[in-house]
Design an enzyme around this catalytic site. Structure first.
Site, PDB file in Angstrom:
ATOM      1  N   ASP A 192       0.833  -1.205   0.000  1.00  0.00           N
ATOM      2  CA  ASP A 192       0.000   0.000   0.000  1.00  0.00           C
ATOM      3  C   ASP A 192       0.866   1.253   0.000  1.00  0.00           C
ATOM      4  OD1 ASP A 192      -1.934  -1.886   0.224  1.00  0.00           O
ATOM      5  OD2 ASP A 192      -2.844  -1.110   2.061  1.00  0.00           O
TER       6      ASP A 192
ATOM      7  N   THR B 156      -8.272  -3.220   9.811  1.00  0.00           N
ATOM      8  CA  THR B 156      -8.476  -4.397   8.971  1.00  0.00           C
ATOM      9  C   THR B 156      -9.763  -5.157   9.289  1.00  0.00           C
ATOM     10  OG1 THR B 156      -7.607  -6.646   8.663  1.00  0.00           O
ATOM     11  CG2 THR B 156      -6.892  -5.523  10.639  1.00  0.00           C
TER      12      THR B 156
ATOM     13  N   GLU C 131      -9.861  -8.159   9.627  1.00  0.00           N
ATOM     14  CA  GLU C 131      -9.493  -9.216  10.588  1.00  0.00           C
ATOM     15  C   GLU C 131      -9.952  -8.856  12.001  1.00  0.00           C
ATOM     16  OE1 GLU C 131      -7.837 -12.420  10.391  1.00  0.00           O
ATOM     17  OE2 GLU C 131      -8.658 -12.094   8.404  1.00  0.00           O
TER      18      GLU C 131
ATOM     19  N   TYR D  41      -2.655 -10.894  15.327  1.00  0.00           N
ATOM     20  CA  TYR D  41      -2.698  -9.773  14.366  1.00  0.00           C
ATOM     21  C   TYR D  41      -3.986  -8.958  14.555  1.00  0.00           C
ATOM     22  CZ  TYR D  41      -3.333  -7.292   9.943  1.00  0.00           C
ATOM     23  OH  TYR D  41      -3.573  -6.318   9.007  1.00  0.00           O
TER      24      TYR D  41
ATOM     25  N   LYS E 100      -4.624  -5.157  16.188  1.00  0.00           N
ATOM     26  CA  LYS E 100      -5.243  -4.105  15.363  1.00  0.00           C
ATOM     27  C   LYS E 100      -6.489  -3.518  16.046  1.00  0.00           C
ATOM     28  CE  LYS E 100      -2.860  -3.840  11.382  1.00  0.00           C
ATOM     29  NZ  LYS E 100      -2.436  -2.626  10.681  1.00  0.00           N
TER      30      LYS E 100
HETATM   31  P1  NAP Z   1       2.889  -4.901   3.766  1.00  0.00           P
HETATM   32  O1  NAP Z   1       3.101  -4.997   2.294  1.00  0.00           O
HETATM   33  O2  NAP Z   1       3.230  -6.060   4.626  1.00  0.00           O
HETATM   34  O3  NAP Z   1       3.696  -3.612   4.283  1.00  0.00           O
HETATM   35  C1  NAP Z   1       3.893  -3.375   5.648  1.00  0.00           C
HETATM   36  C2  NAP Z   1       4.849  -2.217   5.791  1.00  0.00           C
HETATM   37  O4  NAP Z   1       5.101  -1.974   7.176  1.00  0.00           O
HETATM   38  C3  NAP Z   1       6.235  -2.448   5.157  1.00  0.00           C
HETATM   39  O5  NAP Z   1       6.686  -1.245   4.609  1.00  0.00           O
HETATM   40  C4  NAP Z   1       7.089  -2.819   6.374  1.00  0.00           C
HETATM   41  O6  NAP Z   1       8.463  -2.571   6.195  1.00  0.00           O
HETATM   42  C5  NAP Z   1       6.513  -1.839   7.376  1.00  0.00           C
HETATM   43  N1  NAP Z   1       6.833  -2.162   8.775  1.00  0.00           N
HETATM   44  C6  NAP Z   1       6.690  -3.340   9.414  1.00  0.00           C
HETATM   45  N2  NAP Z   1       7.088  -3.211  10.694  1.00  0.00           N
HETATM   46  C7  NAP Z   1       7.501  -1.935  10.860  1.00  0.00           C
HETATM   47  C8  NAP Z   1       8.037  -1.185  11.936  1.00  0.00           C
HETATM   48  N3  NAP Z   1       8.238  -1.760  13.116  1.00  0.00           N
HETATM   49  N4  NAP Z   1       8.337   0.114  11.746  1.00  0.00           N
HETATM   50  C9  NAP Z   1       8.163   0.702  10.543  1.00  0.00           C
HETATM   51  N5  NAP Z   1       7.667   0.045   9.473  1.00  0.00           N
HETATM   52  C10 NAP Z   1       7.348  -1.255   9.619  1.00  0.00           C
HETATM   53  O7  NAP Z   1       1.367  -4.534   4.086  1.00  0.00           O
HETATM   54  P2  NAP Z   1       0.252  -3.877   3.128  1.00  0.00           P
HETATM   55  O8  NAP Z   1      -0.512  -4.968   2.479  1.00  0.00           O
HETATM   56  O9  NAP Z   1       0.856  -2.794   2.325  1.00  0.00           O
HETATM   57  O10 NAP Z   1      -0.723  -3.271   4.230  1.00  0.00           O
HETATM   58  C11 NAP Z   1      -0.529  -1.953   4.736  1.00  0.00           C
HETATM   59  C12 NAP Z   1      -1.224  -1.838   6.074  1.00  0.00           C
HETATM   60  O11 NAP Z   1      -2.616  -2.122   5.923  1.00  0.00           O
HETATM   61  C13 NAP Z   1      -0.744  -2.800   7.157  1.00  0.00           C
HETATM   62  O12 NAP Z   1      -0.831  -2.127   8.388  1.00  0.00           O
HETATM   63  C14 NAP Z   1      -1.747  -3.930   7.129  1.00  0.00           C
HETATM   64  O13 NAP Z   1      -1.816  -4.558   8.392  1.00  0.00           O
HETATM   65  C15 NAP Z   1      -3.002  -3.175   6.794  1.00  0.00           C
HETATM   66  N6  NAP Z   1      -4.022  -3.912   6.048  1.00  0.00           N
HETATM   67  C16 NAP Z   1      -3.685  -4.563   4.907  1.00  0.00           C
HETATM   68  C17 NAP Z   1      -4.680  -5.206   4.193  1.00  0.00           C
HETATM   69  C18 NAP Z   1      -4.374  -5.920   2.901  1.00  0.00           C
HETATM   70  O14 NAP Z   1      -5.197  -6.742   2.484  1.00  0.00           O
HETATM   71  N7  NAP Z   1      -3.268  -5.615   2.224  1.00  0.00           N
HETATM   72  C19 NAP Z   1      -6.000  -5.178   4.650  1.00  0.00           C
HETATM   73  C20 NAP Z   1      -6.294  -4.485   5.816  1.00  0.00           C
HETATM   74  C21 NAP Z   1      -5.294  -3.834   6.503  1.00  0.00           C
HETATM   75  P3  NAP Z   1       9.435  -3.685   5.533  1.00  0.00           P
HETATM   76  O15 NAP Z   1       9.271  -3.487   4.045  1.00  0.00           O
HETATM   77  O16 NAP Z   1      10.756  -3.295   6.049  1.00  0.00           O
HETATM   78  O17 NAP Z   1       8.965  -5.028   5.986  1.00  0.00           O
HETATM   79  O1  F7E Z   2      -5.042 -15.553   3.720  1.00  0.00           O
HETATM   80  C1  F7E Z   2      -6.184 -19.026   3.502  1.00  0.00           C
HETATM   81  C2  F7E Z   2      -5.907 -18.450   4.887  1.00  0.00           C
HETATM   82  O2  F7E Z   2      -2.766 -14.705   4.201  1.00  0.00           O
HETATM   83  C3  F7E Z   2      -6.341 -15.540   3.176  1.00  0.00           C
HETATM   84  C4  F7E Z   2      -3.591  -9.489   5.229  1.00  0.00           C
HETATM   85  O3  F7E Z   2      -3.352  -8.496   4.263  1.00  0.00           O
HETATM   86  O4  F7E Z   2      -5.944  -9.529   4.723  1.00  0.00           O
HETATM   87  C5  F7E Z   2      -4.783 -10.330   4.799  1.00  0.00           C
HETATM   88  O5  F7E Z   2      -4.955 -11.373   5.743  1.00  0.00           O
HETATM   89  C6  F7E Z   2      -7.025 -16.861   3.462  1.00  0.00           C
HETATM   90  C7  F7E Z   2      -6.946 -17.318   4.917  1.00  0.00           C
HETATM   91  O6  F7E Z   2      -4.719 -13.100   3.998  1.00  0.00           O
HETATM   92  C8  F7E Z   2      -3.104 -20.468   2.274  1.00  0.00           C
HETATM   93  O7  F7E Z   2      -6.098 -19.448   5.895  1.00  0.00           O
HETATM   94  C9  F7E Z   2      -5.181 -21.058   2.421  1.00  0.00           C
HETATM   95  O8  F7E Z   2      -8.198 -17.837   5.287  1.00  0.00           O
HETATM   96  O9  F7E Z   2      -3.840 -14.157   1.982  1.00  0.00           O
HETATM   97  P1  F7E Z   2      -3.983 -14.383   3.423  1.00  0.00           P
HETATM   98  P2  F7E Z   2      -5.513 -12.818   5.354  1.00  0.00           P
HETATM   99  O10 F7E Z   2      -5.150 -13.740   6.426  1.00  0.00           O
HETATM  100  O11 F7E Z   2      -6.970 -12.724   4.995  1.00  0.00           O
HETATM  101  C10 F7E Z   2      -6.338  -8.904   5.957  1.00  0.00           C
HETATM  102  C11 F7E Z   2      -7.568  -8.067   5.688  1.00  0.00           C
HETATM  103  C12 F7E Z   2      -5.219  -8.176   6.595  1.00  0.00           C
HETATM  104  O12 F7E Z   2      -5.431  -7.190   7.294  1.00  0.00           O
HETATM  105  C13 F7E Z   2      -3.869  -8.821   6.581  1.00  0.00           C
HETATM  106  O13 F7E Z   2      -2.848  -7.852   6.794  1.00  0.00           O
HETATM  107  O14 F7E Z   2      -6.368 -17.875   2.699  1.00  0.00           O
HETATM  108  N1  F7E Z   2      -5.079 -19.817   2.947  1.00  0.00           N
HETATM  109  N2  F7E Z   2      -3.992 -21.486   2.009  1.00  0.00           N
HETATM  110  C14 F7E Z   2      -3.803 -19.422   2.862  1.00  0.00           C
HETATM  111  N3  F7E Z   2      -3.211 -18.276   3.232  1.00  0.00           N
HETATM  112  C15 F7E Z   2      -1.869 -18.151   2.996  1.00  0.00           C
HETATM  113  N4  F7E Z   2      -1.252 -16.996   3.324  1.00  0.00           N
HETATM  114  N5  F7E Z   2      -1.142 -19.172   2.435  1.00  0.00           N
HETATM  115  C16 F7E Z   2      -1.705 -20.362   2.062  1.00  0.00           C
HETATM  116  O15 F7E Z   2      -1.039 -21.257   1.548  1.00  0.00           O
END
Ligand code: NAP
Ligand code: F7E
Length: 339
Positions: A15, A127, A129, A151, A155
């Site tokens: 993001d 999130t 979650e 996690y 959050k």
């Molecule tokens: P991401 O790709 O895992 O990026 C996480 C970022 O946080 C990376 O830049 C990471 O740095 C940085 N970070 C981790 N620990 C840190 C620390 N202690 N201090 C400073 N920076 C740190 O996650 P994303 O998918 O872009 O998601 C962005 C945010 O939205 C996260 O907070 C995630 O929990 C939340 N979120 C994501 C989703 C989704 O589906 N993608 C949905 C809901 C909420 P490094 O590159 O060094 O690891």
């Molecule tokens: O899993 C199932 C797993 O790890 C999705 C993060 O961005 O979205 C993300 O969290 C589903 C789960 O995402 C595998 O058990 C099956 O039910 O892609 P995921 P997540 O856990 O939904 C939320 C909104 C966030 O906030 C988080 O930061 O898929 N699953 N087989 C698997 N998942 C993974 N990773 N790997 C597998 O092999």
């Protein structure tokens, strides 16, 4: 007019890239925070490193002094906290670390805002979650939180403390409650990226098998590019608030696999149940996909489907990119990097 200044924690993540792209287009000065790493942490944002409006600083949200120093030095108009240990499965293996970053790290940013300049607008990346095990068929801003992982639990703390600082200190502090959002630059160990990169390699004869966990969880998947627009809009409102950001559609992991296989013209058929379930290649009878306990979590969130009525009304936001377009873009990105 004076340029707006954004400070992004988590700029090196998925993001972080899309938000930087959006804010630079809107003529912001963008400051991003990277962590010290033994390898190159700025891979995703490489194209912006020489941009005159883009600045990178070392820092870590678990180091309150670095957070305070950065806020003093930059005095941003807006702070976007995207930083997190963002993998739900990994949070069961590193629960204290996850809580330290995802919960206390957020508090250290809010404290620094309170102590420096409470005019700074703050966005917290919440999130779906946090809803966890829910009885509601779809979830909105009024749905009760019942997180099922370290996690999600951390959050919830971040969400609540953001509201506390909004109410107690009159800080413009808003929470996004974002459902899953993906893109070609999604982290490798999230299920969409794992499925697509493996099935692309299988279709080219470069990989033999894909091993997954629970195939029956349902998720509401959108595109990160759409979702950062919502994040931006949340901070442009006159009043802070909390917003669910989602597509309103849900699919099982198995349905996601089937859509991807079809687009790649891989003919698969499913056999067996539970840990014995497999998908075979109809053309040669070989097993392409199997299931392993390794990828199951101690607790699962069985289904999530968002209701973004509030965002549609108040932010004039709605998800535009459909799931098949998302998969297609992710497939093409993998192919481009392999061929
Ligand atoms: P991401 O790709 O895992 O990026 C996480 C970022 O946080 C990376 O830049 C990471 O740095 C940085 N970070 C981790 N620990 C840190 C620390 N202690 N201090 C400073 N920076 C740190 O996650 P994303 O998918 O872009 O998601 C962005 C945010 O939205 C996260 O907070 C995630 O929990 C939340 N979120 C994501 C989703 C989704 O589906 N993608 C949905 C809901 C909420 P490094 O590159 O060094 O690891
Ligand atoms: O899993 C199932 C797993 O790890 C999705 C993060 O961005 O979205 C993300 O969290 C589903 C789960 O995402 C595998 O058990 C099956 O039910 O892609 P995921 P997540 O856990 O939904 C939320 C909104 C966030 O906030 C988080 O930061 O898929 N699953 N087989 C698997 N998942 C993974 N990773 N790997 C597998 O092999």
């Amino acid at each position: 007019m004076k340029k707006k200044i954004a400070l992004i924690f988590g700029v090196t993540g998925q993001d972080g890239f899309y938000l930087s792209e959006l804010l630079l287009k809107k003529k912001y000065k963008v400051h991003g925070v990277k962590r010290r790493s033994s390898s190159v942490p700025t891979r995703r944002i490489e194209k912006y490193l020489n941009n005159k409006n883009f600045f990178i600083h070392y820092g870590d949200i678990t180091d309150a002094s670095s957070v305070q120093n950065l806020i003093n030095k930059i005095n941003p108009t807006e702070i976007y906290n995207l930083a997190a240990q963002s993998h739900v499965g990994v949070s069961f293996l590193t629960p204290l670390y996850t809580a330290n970053v995802n919960a206390l790290g957020v508090l250290s940013i809010l404290e620094a805002i309170k102590n420096t300049n409470n005019e700074i607008k703050f966005y917290q990346a919440g999130t779906s979650e946090m809803f966890g095990k829910t009885i509601n068929k779809s979830q909105n801003e009024n749905t009760i939180f019942n997180p099922q992982s370290p996690y999600g639990t951390a959050k919830v703390f971040a969400h609540q403390i953001t509201k506390n600082y909004r109410d107690a200190y009159n800080i413009f502090a808003s929470n996004g409650i974002l459902f899953n959002h993906e893109s070609p630059i999604r982290g490798e160990n999230f299920v969409t990226k794992k499925i697509i990169s493996s099935l692309v390699k299988i279709s080219l004869g470069l990989q033999k098998k894909l091993v997954l966990g629970n195939l029956y969880a349902k998720r509401d998947w959108g595109h990160a590019k759409d979702y950062v627009e919502a994040i931006y809009k949340i901070l442009q409102k006159n009043k802070p608030g909390d917003y669910v950001i989602s597509t309103g559609k849900e699919y099982t992991i198995k349905e996601f696999v089937n859509m991807t296989a079809k687009m790649l013209k891989l003919k698969i058929s499913w056999k067996g149940k539970g840990l014995k379930e497999i998908a075979i290649n109809k053309d040669n009878g070989k097993t392409l996909i199997s299931v392993s306990k390794i990828y199951y979590r101690p607790l699962e969130v069985d289904f999530l489907k968002g209701d973004s009525t509030k965002a549609k009304k108040e932010l004039k936001w709605q998800s535009k990119i459909k799931i098949k377009e998302l998969i297609n873009e992710m497939i093409n990105y993998e192919l481009k990097n392999l061929i």
